[in-house]
Design an enzyme around this catalytic site. Sequence first.
Site, PDB file in Angstrom:
ATOM      1  CE  LYS A 299      -4.120   7.127   2.693  1.00  0.00           C
ATOM      2  NZ  LYS A 299      -5.639   6.768   2.671  1.00  0.00           N
TER       3      LYS A 299
ATOM      4  CG  ASP B  61       1.310  19.600  21.829  1.00  0.00           C
ATOM      5  OD1 ASP B  61       0.055  20.088  21.551  1.00  0.00           O
ATOM      6  OD2 ASP B  61       1.922  19.126  22.579  1.00  0.00           O
TER       7      ASP B  61
ATOM      8  CE  LYS C  95      -1.199   4.844  -1.743  1.00  0.00           C
ATOM      9  NZ  LYS C  95      -1.998   4.378  -0.876  1.00  0.00           N
TER      10      LYS C  95
ATOM     11  CG  ASP D 170      18.831  11.103 -10.322  1.00  0.00           C
ATOM     12  OD1 ASP D 170      19.040  10.082 -10.951  1.00  0.00           O
ATOM     13  OD2 ASP D 170      18.849  12.160 -11.058  1.00  0.00           O
TER      14      ASP D 170
ATOM     15  CG  HIS E 164      -7.061   8.835  -0.629  1.00  0.00           C
ATOM     16  ND1 HIS E 164      -5.892   8.711  -0.870  1.00  0.00           N
ATOM     17  CD2 HIS E 164      -7.782   7.510  -0.678  1.00  0.00           C
ATOM     18  CE1 HIS E 164      -5.482   7.444  -1.254  1.00  0.00           C
ATOM     19  NE2 HIS E 164      -6.768   6.646  -1.206  1.00  0.00           N
TER      20      HIS E 164
ATOM     21  CG  HIS F 185      -1.944   0.763   1.165  1.00  0.00           C
ATOM     22  ND1 HIS F 185      -2.088   1.842   2.080  1.00  0.00           N
ATOM     23  CD2 HIS F 185      -2.984   0.820   0.293  1.00  0.00           C
ATOM     24  CE1 HIS F 185      -3.350   2.692   1.764  1.00  0.00           C
ATOM     25  NE2 HIS F 185      -3.934   1.976   0.620  1.00  0.00           N
TER      26      HIS F 185
END
Length: 422
Positions: free
Chosen positions: A301, A306, A131, A136, A299, A129
């Site tokens: 996350k 603080d 991404k 380089d 979508h 899952h």
Amino acid sequence: MSGITRERLMSRLPRPQRAWTSGNSIELLENGEQHFPAVFDAIRQARHEVIIETFILFEDKVGLELHRVLLEAAARGVSIDLLVDGFGSPDLSDDYLAALMHAGVRVRAFDPRPPLFGRLRTNMFRRMHRKIVVVDGEVAFVGGINFSADHLGDFGPEAKQDYSVRLRGPIVARIHAFARSQIRPRPPWPELPPPQPAGDAEVMFVIRDNFHHRDDIERQYRAAIRAARREVIIANAYFFPGYRLLKTIRQAARRGVRVRLILQGQPDMKIVKTAAGLLHGHLLPAGVEIHEYCKRPLHGKVALVDDSWATVGSSNLDPLSLSLNLEANVMTRDRAFIAELRQNLEGLMANHCTQVQVQPEGGRGRWAMLLDALAYHLTRHFPAWAGWLPAHRPKLTPLRPSTPPALSEPPRSGEVESHRHA
């Protein structure tokens, strides 16, 4: 090994991804409008190597643009590895794959499996899952944004609200080493100099896997929330956390910390809002504020505590991400980044959210209270139940067209499924 298995020995070794790394720059990218141009520009400037991991890759306008920039980079002699998930990206066409293969791009799928009885897909658990993009060994992108057009505003009402980060500095070396370590068999890697300091941000790269780092992301969330003194803001698309994290959130609110959750009000799947709603009866009375984002499907996350901690990544706060999927998040202590993220999330709450109100005494029926109690106790046990599922090491399978590579026609864009709990 004196009765000590390799798995047990490995579990005792230091966990390098838990180390804070200084000297970095970290930039918040919101939605595909900021993420895709930044990623594509980095690939266009690549001189040596591109590594991409993504859950979803569709042959829509975003997937076709990625295809173009990868082919251009490969023509310059850039080493390219593209890893997609077998559940999230099962439908890449022969034309799409043939062009990449002919150019020398190595395309692999994580745990691809044919449908059972023509429709039933058996690889929905323990998915890749993450991404991640590394170019380089100098710049990295980590977040929740897939290569699909539903992360762009012009997709329509179903366009997703999401985030990623662009990173430079020594933390990229950790992300780069991790991305390389996931590729089997290992190609001949170009030798690259280590990334140089690029800023003042402290950053940590944290993964979740099914062997040595099963709960690392959840542990970071819980530690940060336990240390909160003033505020916690969590924006998470799929919210049904485990009992320990749920308890930590409630305890923070009860000791006077302002805890605000931004959850889906316009969900991409109805069960998402239903599941989160089952926890309202336990969160609201403790003083937790719940804001439902209603402009479009959420979508994201992301979270902050603080002025001292923030995270952006691929991990939802639900059973799949916390107990089954392979995930990657970035944590940072950079005050400027945290301030920018706070401003963004407060803008969502002020302009596009509806706050959920505490039900008056006696306002909830017996069945609702029973479901609340059942859901709350289910969160105690889902990590153990998840352990019953096989924690095999799924193979990375090279993706090839069903016919020999031929570049007679460019890949075609077609209808794609957009809701895969991404």
